[in-house]
Design a protein around this motif. Structure first.
Motif, PDB file in Angstrom:
ATOM      1  N   GLY A 176       0.849  -1.186   0.000  1.00 27.54           N
ATOM      2  CA  GLY A 176       0.000   0.000   0.000  1.00 27.54           C
ATOM      3  C   GLY A 176       0.881   1.232   0.000  1.00 27.54           C
ATOM      4  O   GLY A 176       1.869   1.299   0.739  1.00 27.54           O
ATOM      5  N   LEU A 177       0.546   2.208  -0.839  1.00 32.88           N
ATOM      6  CA  LEU A 177       1.362   3.420  -0.960  1.00 32.88           C
ATOM      7  C   LEU A 177       0.502   4.662  -0.781  1.00 32.88           C
ATOM      8  O   LEU A 177      -0.655   4.691  -1.207  1.00 32.88           O
ATOM      9  CB  LEU A 177       2.016   3.505  -2.344  1.00 32.88           C
ATOM     10  CG  LEU A 177       3.064   2.480  -2.713  1.00 32.88           C
ATOM     11  CD1 LEU A 177       3.507   2.677  -4.151  1.00 32.88           C
ATOM     12  CD2 LEU A 177       4.250   2.575  -1.785  1.00 32.88           C
ATOM     13  N   SER A 178       1.097   5.672  -0.157  1.00 35.54           N
ATOM     14  CA  SER A 178       0.514   7.009  -0.116  1.00 35.54           C
ATOM     15  C   SER A 178       1.583   7.990  -0.564  1.00 35.54           C
ATOM     16  O   SER A 178       2.754   7.842  -0.217  1.00 35.54           O
ATOM     17  CB  SER A 178       0.045   7.374   1.293  1.00 35.54           C
ATOM     18  OG  SER A 178      -1.190   6.777   1.566  1.00 35.54           O
ATOM     19  N   LEU A 179       1.147   8.995  -1.307  1.00 34.54           N
ATOM     20  CA  LEU A 179       2.062  10.009  -1.813  1.00 34.54           C
ATOM     21  C   LEU A 179       1.864  11.301  -1.045  1.00 34.54           C
ATOM     22  O   LEU A 179       0.731  11.721  -0.813  1.00 34.54           O
ATOM     23  CB  LEU A 179       1.799  10.259  -3.301  1.00 34.54           C
ATOM     24  CG  LEU A 179       1.786   9.030  -4.214  1.00 34.54           C
ATOM     25  CD1 LEU A 179       1.440   9.432  -5.635  1.00 34.54           C
ATOM     26  CD2 LEU A 179       3.109   8.296  -4.150  1.00 34.54           C
ATOM     27  N   LYS A 180       2.962  11.936  -0.663  1.00 39.57           N
ATOM     28  CA  LYS A 180       2.909  13.238   0.001  1.00 39.57           C
ATOM     29  C   LYS A 180       3.026  14.317  -1.069  1.00 39.57           C
ATOM     30  O   LYS A 180       4.004  14.358  -1.811  1.00 39.57           O
ATOM     31  CB  LYS A 180       4.035  13.372   1.016  1.00 39.57           C
ATOM     32  CG  LYS A 180       4.063  14.702   1.726  1.00 39.57           C
ATOM     33  CD  LYS A 180       5.248  14.765   2.667  1.00 39.57           C
ATOM     34  CE  LYS A 180       5.406  16.137   3.262  1.00 39.57           C
ATOM     35  NZ  LYS A 180       6.641  16.239   4.045  1.00 39.57           N
ATOM     36  N   ILE A 233       6.027  17.282  -8.352  1.00 39.09           N
ATOM     37  CA  ILE A 233       4.760  17.234  -7.617  1.00 39.09           C
ATOM     38  C   ILE A 233       4.816  16.386  -6.342  1.00 39.09           C
ATOM     39  O   ILE A 233       4.418  16.832  -5.292  1.00 39.09           O
ATOM     40  CB  ILE A 233       3.588  16.779  -8.504  1.00 39.09           C
ATOM     41  CG1 ILE A 233       3.382  17.798  -9.626  1.00 39.09           C
ATOM     42  CG2 ILE A 233       2.312  16.586  -7.697  1.00 39.09           C
ATOM     43  CD1 ILE A 233       2.370  17.400 -10.647  1.00 39.09           C
ATOM     44  N   VAL A 234       5.302  15.153  -6.413  1.00 42.35           N
ATOM     45  CA  VAL A 234       5.324  14.244  -5.257  1.00 42.35           C
ATOM     46  C   VAL A 234       6.592  14.502  -4.448  1.00 42.35           C
ATOM     47  O   VAL A 234       7.699  14.480  -4.980  1.00 42.35           O
ATOM     48  CB  VAL A 234       5.252  12.773  -5.716  1.00 42.35           C
ATOM     49  CG1 VAL A 234       5.356  11.824  -4.535  1.00 42.35           C
ATOM     50  CG2 VAL A 234       3.977  12.534  -6.505  1.00 42.35           C
ATOM     51  N   ASP A 235       6.404  14.756  -3.144  1.00 48.26           N
ATOM     52  CA  ASP A 235       7.543  15.037  -2.267  1.00 48.26           C
ATOM     53  C   ASP A 235       8.067  13.805  -1.544  1.00 48.26           C
ATOM     54  O   ASP A 235       9.226  13.749  -1.166  1.00 48.26           O
ATOM     55  CB  ASP A 235       7.160  16.088  -1.224  1.00 48.26           C
ATOM     56  CG  ASP A 235       6.921  17.437  -1.862  1.00 48.26           C
ATOM     57  OD1 ASP A 235       7.583  17.746  -2.859  1.00 48.26           O
ATOM     58  OD2 ASP A 235       6.070  18.183  -1.358  1.00 48.26           O
ATOM     59  N   GLU A 236       7.187  12.832  -1.295  1.00 49.26           N
ATOM     60  CA  GLU A 236       7.607  11.649  -0.541  1.00 49.26           C
ATOM     61  C   GLU A 236       6.663  10.497  -0.847  1.00 49.26           C
ATOM     62  O   GLU A 236       5.506  10.694  -1.213  1.00 49.26           O
ATOM     63  CB  GLU A 236       7.604  11.956   0.966  1.00 49.26           C
ATOM     64  CG  GLU A 236       8.387  10.989   1.806  1.00 49.26           C
ATOM     65  CD  GLU A 236       9.865  10.934   1.445  1.00 49.26           C
ATOM     66  OE1 GLU A 236      10.307   9.854   1.015  1.00 49.26           O
ATOM     67  OE2 GLU A 236      10.567  11.946   1.579  1.00 49.26           O
ATOM     68  N   VAL A 237       7.163   9.270  -0.693  1.00 44.30           N
ATOM     69  CA  VAL A 237       6.363   8.060  -0.851  1.00 44.30           C
ATOM     70  C   VAL A 237       6.405   7.320   0.474  1.00 44.30           C
ATOM     71  O   VAL A 237       7.474   7.140   1.053  1.00 44.30           O
ATOM     72  CB  VAL A 237       6.931   7.159  -1.979  1.00 44.30           C
ATOM     73  CG1 VAL A 237       6.171   5.847  -2.057  1.00 44.30           C
ATOM     74  CG2 VAL A 237       6.881   7.875  -3.311  1.00 44.30           C
ATOM     75  N   TYR A 238       5.237   6.908   0.951  1.00 42.02           N
ATOM     76  CA  TYR A 238       5.151   6.182   2.225  1.00 42.02           C
ATOM     77  C   TYR A 238       4.468   4.840   2.018  1.00 42.02           C
ATOM     78  O   TYR A 238       3.501   4.741   1.256  1.00 42.02           O
ATOM     79  CB  TYR A 238       4.356   6.990   3.252  1.00 42.02           C
ATOM     80  CG  TYR A 238       5.021   8.289   3.622  1.00 42.02           C
ATOM     81  CD1 TYR A 238       6.172   8.309   4.397  1.00 42.02           C
ATOM     82  CD2 TYR A 238       4.495   9.502   3.198  1.00 42.02           C
ATOM     83  CE1 TYR A 238       6.786   9.500   4.730  1.00 42.02           C
ATOM     84  CE2 TYR A 238       5.098  10.696   3.531  1.00 42.02           C
ATOM     85  CZ  TYR A 238       6.242  10.686   4.297  1.00 42.02           C
ATOM     86  OH  TYR A 238       6.846  11.868   4.619  1.00 42.02           O
ATOM     87  N   PHE A 239       4.983   3.814   2.705  1.00 42.92           N
ATOM     88  CA  PHE A 239       4.320   2.509   2.703  1.00 42.92           C
ATOM     89  C   PHE A 239       3.203   2.555   3.727  1.00 42.92           C
ATOM     90  O   PHE A 239       3.442   2.864   4.893  1.00 42.92           O
ATOM     91  CB  PHE A 239       5.301   1.392   3.081  1.00 42.92           C
ATOM     92  CG  PHE A 239       6.408   1.179   2.090  1.00 42.92           C
ATOM     93  CD1 PHE A 239       6.179   1.273   0.728  1.00 42.92           C
ATOM     94  CD2 PHE A 239       7.682   0.861   2.527  1.00 42.92           C
ATOM     95  CE1 PHE A 239       7.203   1.065  -0.185  1.00 42.92           C
ATOM     96  CE2 PHE A 239       8.707   0.649   1.621  1.00 42.92           C
ATOM     97  CZ  PHE A 239       8.469   0.752   0.264  1.00 42.92           C
ATOM     98  N   THR A 240       1.998   2.222   3.332  1.00 47.52           N
ATOM     99  CA  THR A 240       0.890   2.095   4.294  1.00 47.52           C
ATOM    100  C   THR A 240       0.635   0.648   4.644  1.00 47.52           C
ATOM    101  O   THR A 240       0.006   0.364   5.659  1.00 47.52           O
ATOM    102  CB  THR A 240      -0.398   2.756   3.744  1.00 47.52           C
ATOM    103  OG1 THR A 240      -0.713   2.175   2.482  1.00 47.52           O
ATOM    104  CG2 THR A 240      -0.210   4.251   3.602  1.00 47.52           C
TER     105      THR A 240
END
Length: 195
Positions: free
Chosen positions: A117-121, A183-190
């Motif tokens: 699962g990914l979320s983009l900052k 545009i995307v500053d960071e990628v996080y694993f959810t």
């Protein structure tokens, strides 16, 4: 003399005076008094532990927003104009890529799976619309990138961090290519499941 004779009789007829300690002992001898004292002590202990727990959890702390509001009111009263601080960001938005990614691998002759699962900052609120617009392209790039990974290296912390950096680099390159900005500053694993 009649008064003197009556005085000793009054003392003998009256109950002898008890000391305070004897009075307390007599009161504690009654079961109802013991029960009331026990309930009062238990209530005091309960109140004390409740207060201590709530203090530890920070319930009585002033929230940071309330502190800022009181500072802003004080500045407004003194006539000072409040300027945003240099490090403050107007808003931060997180965009979850849903549904989660499921990729299969061959590792040591066995079929293995990864669910991610990914979320983009995204700092700029306008960037969300651009990410939504290019989401199919992003998802395709991410699936291809995940499929090319080595299953065994993904089990280590170093492998997960390397994957996260690689995802961020690829997503930023793709968004720059499509929109002219990363545009995307960071990628996080959810979520991160290997099976």
């Amino acid at each position: 003399m009649a008064d003197e004779d009556n005085a000793p009789q009054d003392q003998e007829g009256a109950a002898p005076k008890k000391s305070p300690a004897e009075t307390v002992k007599a009161l504690l001898g009654k079961p109802i008094i013991r029960m009331v004292l026990l309930v009062l002590v238990l209530l005091m202990l309960l109140a004390g532990t409740s207060f201590a727990t709530l203090s530890y959890l920070g319930v009585f702390d002033t929230p940071p927003d309330a502190q800022n509001t009181s500072e802003e009111v004080a500045q407004a009263g003194s006539g000072e104009a409040s300027e945003p601080s240099e490090g403050s960001v107007s808003s931060v938005n997180y965009y979850p890529l849903e549904p989660e990614f499921v990729v299969n691998f061959m590792a040591r002759g066995r079929q293995r799976y990864m669910q991610l699962g990914l979320s983009l900052k995204i700092v700029d609120a306008n960037g969300i619309a651009q990410v939504e617009n290019h989401e199919p392209l992003l998802r395709n790039k991410i699936v291809i990138l995940l499929s090319a990974q080595d299953y065994l290296s993904l089990q280590s912390d170093e492998g997960r961090l390397a994957l996260r950096k690689q995802l961020l680099t690829e997503i930023r390159q793709l968004m720059t290519q499509e929109t002219g900005q990363p545009i995307v500053d960071e990628v996080y694993f959810t979520s991160y499941v290997l099976q």
